[in-house]
Each structure stands twice: as structure tokens, then as C-alpha cells.
Design an enzyme around this catalytic site. Structure first.
Site, short mmCIF file in Angstrom:
data_model
loop_
_atom_site.label_atom_id
_atom_site.label_comp_id
_atom_site.label_asym_id
_atom_site.label_seq_id
_atom_site.Cartn_x
_atom_site.Cartn_y
_atom_site.Cartn_z
N GLU A 190 -25.81 6.78 29.55
CA GLU A 190 -24.83 5.70 29.53
C GLU A 190 -24.54 5.18 30.94
O GLU A 190 -23.41 5.24 31.43
CB GLU A 190 -23.56 6.16 28.82
CG GLU A 190 -23.81 6.46 27.35
CD GLU A 190 -22.59 7.04 26.64
OE1 GLU A 190 -22.47 6.81 25.43
OE2 GLU A 190 -21.77 7.71 27.29
N HIS A 446 -18.71 11.28 11.83
CA HIS A 446 -18.71 12.71 12.16
C HIS A 446 -18.82 12.88 13.66
O HIS A 446 -19.91 12.90 14.21
CB HIS A 446 -19.90 13.42 11.50
CG HIS A 446 -19.79 13.59 10.02
ND1 HIS A 446 -20.87 13.97 9.24
CD2 HIS A 446 -18.74 13.41 9.16
CE1 HIS A 446 -20.47 14.04 7.98
NE2 HIS A 446 -19.19 13.70 7.91
N GLU A 447 -17.70 12.99 14.34
CA GLU A 447 -17.72 13.36 15.75
C GLU A 447 -17.76 14.88 15.83
O GLU A 447 -16.99 15.56 15.16
CB GLU A 447 -16.49 12.82 16.48
CG GLU A 447 -16.39 13.27 17.93
CD GLU A 447 -17.61 12.93 18.75
OE1 GLU A 447 -18.22 13.86 19.30
OE2 GLU A 447 -17.96 11.73 18.83
N GLU A 516 -24.52 9.36 21.39
CA GLU A 516 -24.64 10.40 22.42
C GLU A 516 -25.79 11.38 22.13
O GLU A 516 -25.81 12.49 22.64
CB GLU A 516 -23.34 11.19 22.60
CG GLU A 516 -22.17 10.38 23.11
CD GLU A 516 -21.39 9.73 22.00
OE1 GLU A 516 -20.80 8.65 22.22
OE2 GLU A 516 -21.36 10.28 20.88
N GLU A 534 -27.22 5.22 19.50
CA GLU A 534 -26.58 4.63 20.67
C GLU A 534 -27.49 4.94 21.86
O GLU A 534 -28.35 4.16 22.21
CB GLU A 534 -25.19 5.22 20.87
CG GLU A 534 -24.44 4.60 22.02
CD GLU A 534 -23.17 5.38 22.31
OE1 GLU A 534 -22.17 4.75 22.67
OE2 GLU A 534 -23.18 6.62 22.21
N GLU A 540 -18.91 -0.31 24.17
CA GLU A 540 -17.66 0.40 24.46
C GLU A 540 -17.35 0.43 25.95
O GLU A 540 -16.18 0.43 26.34
CB GLU A 540 -17.73 1.82 23.90
CG GLU A 540 -18.80 2.70 24.52
CD GLU A 540 -18.89 4.06 23.86
OE1 GLU A 540 -18.05 4.35 22.98
OE2 GLU A 540 -19.78 4.84 24.22
#
Length: 746
Positions: A190, A446-447, A516, A534, A540
């Protein structure tokens, strides 16, 4: 070939004349220079030639030419094994070499094209290390857009279970190319992209890194793939990998004196780079090359190097356009957590304060005070369902619906979520029935907070819960350091975890959108239920300080070559303080640019990420997001230059309608010049053009846009100005004579 072998040759041929002996010596020495074995492989169109040889030490060496120009200088191949003095690097002789050709056209479940051609020439070279009696196969495939190769380890008594100390693949550059890169990191991708010469990477490394919830650097000249480069004479080169299965993610470490990249795998807690059991293979190492940047974007090499779909019934896998309870939390307007925590006595007077401390299954939320900011409440989610139904969206994502968000991050919790227990204000059954009545599908979140063992323990139960409540897609997340400690996001153990989730989800007919996680490497061909990732700096970060205005002109050249990205575009309010006064970040984009992203950033999973109230302010522009397709029959890359601009046209699947998107990152803006020769010759269309206004500016006037309609045909042309951080979007809908009455021709 040693000196003693050279003398042996002279003795065998029994040459007595001294002059003839000199000639043979010269010829033999020349053979020494090029090695013990040499082979050439050409691409089907003849533009590429790959040369493979063994050098004097029996080490594998390869090089690559494109249209007669050397683009990859001779570089070594091989692998260093743990506790193995010889390793798989030298002492080889050629045991076998087999060549073949392959040509097929296949149909993806979803994608940029209805049909994809897979055409290559192949050479599989079996090498033998006589000293230890073991074989290594290096398989080369030369496509019309570049070279791919991988290592294959046949099952054999002297190479069965083994540990990699490092892969030693080299990519030797021919000059000090311009590179578009992000920092090598075991835990995150990121980052904003940096553009500079290869020789400047070391000096710019520190400034190229920004803070992240989990990050681990390892070398001041390390970069990540997909790495995009451009030579001084205008040749574009991309280095990446394909089919990353049961192996560690590859980074590239630059020897900036000799301009040679060498593979650098992500380690496990012991520092090992991978544990393999033969028979096994490495991922493919890919080199995509062209003198036209558009060809890089249009390459299907990565997906073609993956196996066909292992899911027989794919009828349940469907592209999705969705909205969700997400951006309001990202900006800080709302919270994921239902409360601020448990009440604790903090002084002798009996004063209490709320402290984040939650135990799943033990904490009684009915006795805790709601914080009043929780976004995932039943009434609010119904508002999103209503919005989705009204405007024709397929799904609604809800984050923060489940218990545990009060202390989910940064406290090293193993049992952080159970993925089935909702907060008191989120009625799972009521939401399920309401969404069903509106014809909208819900998307589960679902984190994991990096707690991987916890997720695997709960996975079957969580997926059963999803299916029982009519959820067919899940967004997974891996924010923070990986638990168990010492593991990295991109090592072999985690690569296997991500793959386990994809395959387990397929058993339940669930589509996966992983955040992630490891960057995609074309595996969505084999497992098309992996509809999004992602794995890069997404929208974000526009609420976390902003991204560079040319960021989206680079992602399709880099991150998206491995697979689609859930970039979450569609932000209409660029001043984040208007959403949350405590957040002063700014979205470095124009509104027209945000529309274009639905075309330029290919994905079968597209989110309209902004708040419904912001869309209601600009319903005329919002119409493009409603109209644009998410699955395609054809794609045409019209203009492209990494870091500067991309223009692409796509034909919506099963229709004659096209959509065009342009994103521009050039300072001061740029005039885009395109033709509509991709349209059918016997048809006319109505083009609705959504563009930057003349005074548009991504910082000071981002919502300045214009909308106009015109009649277009195959002979039409368009010159359209786009601002820096801007662009334009066009919907092109087939029309009849009555429909075009009164409209001007373009």
C-alpha cells in the site's frame, strides 16, 4: 569444460600440426565463453528470441531480445538450498531438452475479453547435477508479448524434501531504465509509486515508504513486482510472477552498480524462504515487453500461465456492482465498534471510564453503552439496501456488523472475532429478509486482524452462517501483523492460507474479495470465485492523507497485471472534512476521473464507495456509475503511457454498448485524441460524455464537470482535454434513427 578436457579433445582428434592445434584451441575457448550448451527459442510472431546456455561452471544462463534488441542481458538462474553446499546453481549438464508449441482460445468465467488466446512456443530443459545425481527442469514459454519461465523439481531420491535459502533468478537490465516502483516489503503493497532511474532507487527509498499498519522492509534497493520500466529508446518492460501457489512471494533486489535485479523471496520465522516437497514447481517468472505501452496493458500472459478453472459449475459466480457501509468509517464519520468498551473503576471515588476490552462470548453488550456512531445498525443498513435497490446495484457490503471491534487492532489478540455474532443493533435475520424483498444480495465482511489461525478455526462455521443468511460473497481483511508472530503477509505459509480460504469458499459457493492479502498472480483463472483483491494502495488512502494524482495511471501497468483490484472508486465529495470535520484529508482526483476508474481499473467487483447523500447531489454524473458494466466481451486500449494517461474502451458483455474511460496524471492536463473505429460499421450510437470542465482542478475545483451527448459511429473522432488527476468517461449506447434525432454528430 576444463583445461584437461580441452587437452583430451586435442588428443582424441590426434592433430599434430601446430597451426591446426591453435585453431582448435581458439574454437574450444570460444565454446568455453558461451558455455557447455546453447539453445535459442523464438516467439510465435518472431519478435522475441530467448537464448539459454550453461556457462563454464555449468550454471544456467538466459537472455532475451525483442525485435533484434537485447532487453535482458545474460543472467543466471538457479536456487540456493539450505544446508547444501552445491545447491541448484552450478555443476549442471543437459540431460534432455524438448520443444513444443501450443495454441488455444478459451473463455474466462468473467473478464476483459470473451475469448483469450493462449499461444506460445515452449522449451523444457532437464539439467542434471552429476556430482549429487539430481535433476532440475527449467521450462521456458515464449509468447508474442514476452517470456515466462519456472523451475520444476521432479520427484527423486536426492531431491525430495528441501528448504530454500534463496531463489537466485537474475533479471539483468541493459541500461539505467526509468522505473515505476514501490518499496520491497514483506507485509504491505500500500504505497504510492515512485518514478526514477534504476540508479536512483537507493537514494529515494526512504521517501518512497509511508506508514502502514504492518510493514517490513529488508533492502534499500528492493522493489515489488509487478515492476514497470521504460528504456531510453522507448521499450517497455514489466517483471512479475504468475501462478503463485505453495511458494513464497518474490521481490526484486537491485544490484545498482551492475543494474541486475535478483529474486528475493519472503522468509518464514526461521529465515527460510520456502519448504518444498518434490514433485513441485516454482511460480512463473514473467517478462512482458513491447515498444507500445498499450500492449503491456492488454497482455494476458499472467492469466494464461495459470491452470484452467477447477470449479466445474461456475453459474453462481457473478460480477457484482455494490454499495456499502464502509466509506463513512474510513473517513471517521462512523465507527466499526458498537461501544467504546467496558466500564472500569479508575479511582478511589468510584469514577468509571470506558476502556476497550472485549472477550467474545463473555462480554455482555446489552449492558454496555452504545457510542452512537456505530454504522452497521439495522435501520442504517436498510437505507443502503433501499439505495441499492433504487439504483440497480447488485449488493450491499456492511463492515462492523460483528462483535469485537472495540479492541480488534494492535493488542495481539488471537481470538479477536468469531465471524457469526452480531452487535445488538444489527439484526441478521431482519436484514436478510429485507434485502431479499428488495432483490439485493448482502456481502459479508470478515476482518481477521491478522489472526490467521483464529480465522481458519472459524472458517467452516462462518461460511455456513453466510449461506444460511443469503450471503454469496465475502470481503476478507488482514490488517496488522500476522499472528502467529514472525509470519509475514507474503511468505509461503500465508500464501497457502489465502489459497486455503479461496478453495474452502468455493466448496460453499462463496466469492472472495481479499484485502491486505498477497497480490494476485492470475490464479483467478483457476479459481474464478476469487473475484477481487485489494493488495495495493486503494481509495481508502485518499482519506488517510491522499494519493498522488497519477496513481491510477500506474496501477493498471503494475498491480492489475496479476488480476482485478477492488479499488473502491466513485468518490464525489473530495473534501473529507465535509464528511468528517476532524479529517482534513483530500481526494486527489476530479469527479470525472472517479467515473473513468470504472473502466480503466478493470474489476468484476466494483463499488460505488461514497455516501448516498453525496450521490444524490450529483445524480446526473451518478448515472454513469449506474450504467457502466462490470463484465466485458472486448477491450481496446486506445492510449497509454505509464504515470501519464490511460484510455480504454470496453464492450459490455452480451450487448453492442461500449464504455470509455480516460485517466490523466500529466501536470497541467492533457488532450486525449481517440478514434471510435472499434464500433460496428453498420450501427450508430449515442455517446454521453462526462468530462472535466475547463476550470477543473483536482485540488481546488474537483467537482467541475460537463455532460454532453453526441451521435457517434465508426468514423467518429474525439479530442478531449482532461485535467491532472482528471479524465473523462463515455457511455456509448446503440441507437436507432428516432433516438438520435436532434443530436450533433461527433
Amino acid at each position: 569444460m576444463k583445461a584437461v578436457q580441452l587437452n583430451f579433445i586435442l588428443q582424441i582428434i590426434n592433430i599434430k600440426h601446430i597451426q591446426m592445434k591453435k585453431i582448435v584451441c581458439l574454437v574450444s575457448l570460444a565454446f568455453l565463453c558461451i558455455g557447455l550448451f546453447a539453445q535459442e527459442l523464438s516467439s510465435p510472431n518472431g519478435n522475441f528470441k530467448m537464448n539459454f546456455s550453461l556457462d563454464v561452471n555449468g550454471s544456467p544462463v538466459y537472455s532475451l531480445t525483442y525485435k533484434g534488441k537485447l532487453v535482458i542481458k545474460p543472467g543466471k538462474l538457479g536456487l540456493e538450498l539450505k544446508k547444501d553446499s552445491m545447491s541448484l546453481q552450478h555443476g549442471f549438464s543437459v540431460k534432455d531438452s524438448r520443444s513444443s508449441s501450443f495454441d488455444e482460445t478459451w473463455q474466462p468465467v468473467w473478464g476483459e475479453w470473451r475469448n483469450i488466446r493462449n499461444h506460445y512456443n515452449e522449451s523444457a530443459v532437464t539439467l542434471n547435477q552429476k556430482a549429487v545425481d539430481r535433476d532440475l527442469v527449467i521450462r521456458f514459454r515464449l509468447f508474442n508479448d514476452g517470456l515466462a519461465f519456472r523451475y520444476e523439481f521432479p520427484a527423486q531420491k536426492n531431491l525430495l524434501h528441501f528448504v530454500l535459502k534463496e531463489e537466485k533468478t537474475q533479471f539483468a537490465m541493459t541500461g539505467d531504465h526509468t522505473a515505476y516502483w514501490i518499496s520491497g516489503d514483506y507485509d504491505t503493497q500500500e504505497y504510492d509509486y515512485t518514478t526514477c532511474k534504476l540508479s536512483e532507487i537507493r537514494g529515494k527509498f526512504a521517501e518512497a515508504r509511508s506508514s502502514n499498519a504492518s510493514q517490513t522492509s529488508f533492502s534499500p534497493t528492493a522493489v515489488q513486482t509487478s515492476l514497470m520500466m521504460k528504456t531510453a529508446d522507448g521499450i517497455y518492460i514489466n517483471l512479475h510472477e504468475a501462478a503463485l501457489i505453495d511458494y513464497s512471494c518474490m521481490h526484486l533486489n537491485l544490484d545498482d552498480k551492475n543494474l541486475i535485479f535478483e529474486s528475493w523471496l519472503t522468509p518464514d520465522p526461521r529465515g527460510d524462504k520456502g519448504s518444498l516437497q518434490a514433485p513441485a514447481t516454482s511460480p512463473w517468472r514473467t517478462i512482458i515487453v513491447s515498444d507500445d505501452a498499450r500492449d503491456i496493458l492488454a497482455s494476458n500472459m499472467t492469466i494464461n500461465l495459470n491452470e484452467p478453472s477447477k470449479i466445474k459449475d461456475v453459474s453462481w459466480i457473478k460480477p457484482v456492482k455494490y454499495v456499502g457501509v464502509w466509506w463513512e468509517m474510513i473517513t471517521g464519520k462512523s465507527s466499526w465498534a458498537y461501544t467504546d468498551g467496558q466500564p472500569f473503576v479508575v479511582d478511589k471515588a468510584g469514577t468509571t471510564t470506558e476502556v476497550p476490552s472485549i472477550k467474545i462470548g463473555q462480554t455482555d453488550y446489552t449492558k454496555l453503552k452504545p457510542n452512537g456512531k456505530h454504522g452497521a445498525n439495522t435501520a442504517h443498513v436498510k437505507e443502503y439496501i433501499d439505495f441499492a435497490a433504487k439504483h440497480g446495484f447488485d449488493g450491499v457490503l456492511v463492515e462492523g456488523w460483528n462483535q469485537g471491534w472495540e479492541d480488534w487492532f494492535g493488542v495481539n489478540k488471537d481470538f479477536v472475532f468469531d465471524f457469526v455474532t452480531p452487535y445488538p443493533d444489527f439484526d441478521v435475520v431482519a436484514i436478510r429478509e429485507y434485502a431479499k424483498s428488495k432483490g439485493v444480495k448482502m456481502i459479508m465482511h470478515h476482518e481477521t486482524s491478522g489472526s490467521v489461525r483464529n480465522y481458519e478455526r472459524h472458517l467452516d462455521t462462518a461460511f455456513k452462517f453466510m449461506k444460511a443468511n443469503n450471503y454469496d460473497a465475502v470481503k476478507t481483511g488482514y490488517v496488522g501483523d500476522i499472528i502467529p508472530f514472525g509470519q509475514y503477509h507474503y511468505n509461503q505459509w500465508m500464501v497457502n492460507h489465502y489459497q486455503y480460504v479461496i478453495e474452502k469458499a468455493a466448496q460453499y459457493k462463496i466469492m472472495v474479495n481479499a484485502h491486505e492479502a498477497i497480490r494476485p498472480t492470475g490464479i483467478y483463472r483457476t479459481w474464478p470465485n476469487m473475484i477481487g483483491n485489494e493488495s495495493a494502495r486503494g481509495t481508502e488512502f485518499q482519506a488517510f492523507g491522499g494519493s498522488k494524482p497519477n496513481h491510477t495511471t500506474l496501477l493498471p501497468f503494475t498491480r492489475l497485471l496479476g488480476g482485478p483490484m477492488d479499488f473502491t472508486p466513485g468518490i464525489f465529495e473530495m473534501d473529507i472534512s465535509k464528511v468528517n470535520p476532524q479529517n482534513t484529508s483530500h481526494v486527489n482526483s476530479t469527479l470525472a476521473n472517479q467515473l473513468a476508474l470504472y473502466v480503466t481499473m478493470y474489476s468484476p467487483l466494483q463499488m460505488a464507495a461514497d455516501l448516498p447523500e453525496n450521490y444524490n447531489r450529483f445524480l446526473d454524473a451518478f448515472q454513469f456509475i449506474k450504467d457502466v458494466a462490470v463484465d466485458w466481451d472486448d477491450s481496446k486500449y486506445l492510449e497509454a503511457e505509464p504515470g501519464s494517461y490511460i484510455t480504454v474502451a470496453r464492450k459490455a458483455k452480451g450487448t453492442n454498448n461500449w464504455f470509455v474511460g480516460n485517466v490523466t496524471g500529466v501536470a497541467g492536463g492533457k488532450i486525449s485524441d481517440i478514434r471510435f473505429d472499434f464500433l460496428d460499421a453498420d450501427k450508430v450510437y449515442i455517446a454521453t460524455i462526462y468530462s472535466d470542465a475547463k476550470d477543473a482542478n483536482y485540488k481546488t475545483n474537483p467537482q467541475a464537470y460537463e455532460i454532453r451527448k453526441a451521435v457517434v459511429s465508426k468514423k467518429s473522432k474525439l479530442k478531449q482535454w482532461a485535467a491532472e488527476g482528471g479524465g473523462y468517461a463515455i457511455s456509448i449506447i446503440e441507437a436507432d434513427k428516432a433516438g438520435i434525432k436532434g443530436l450533433k454528430k461527433l
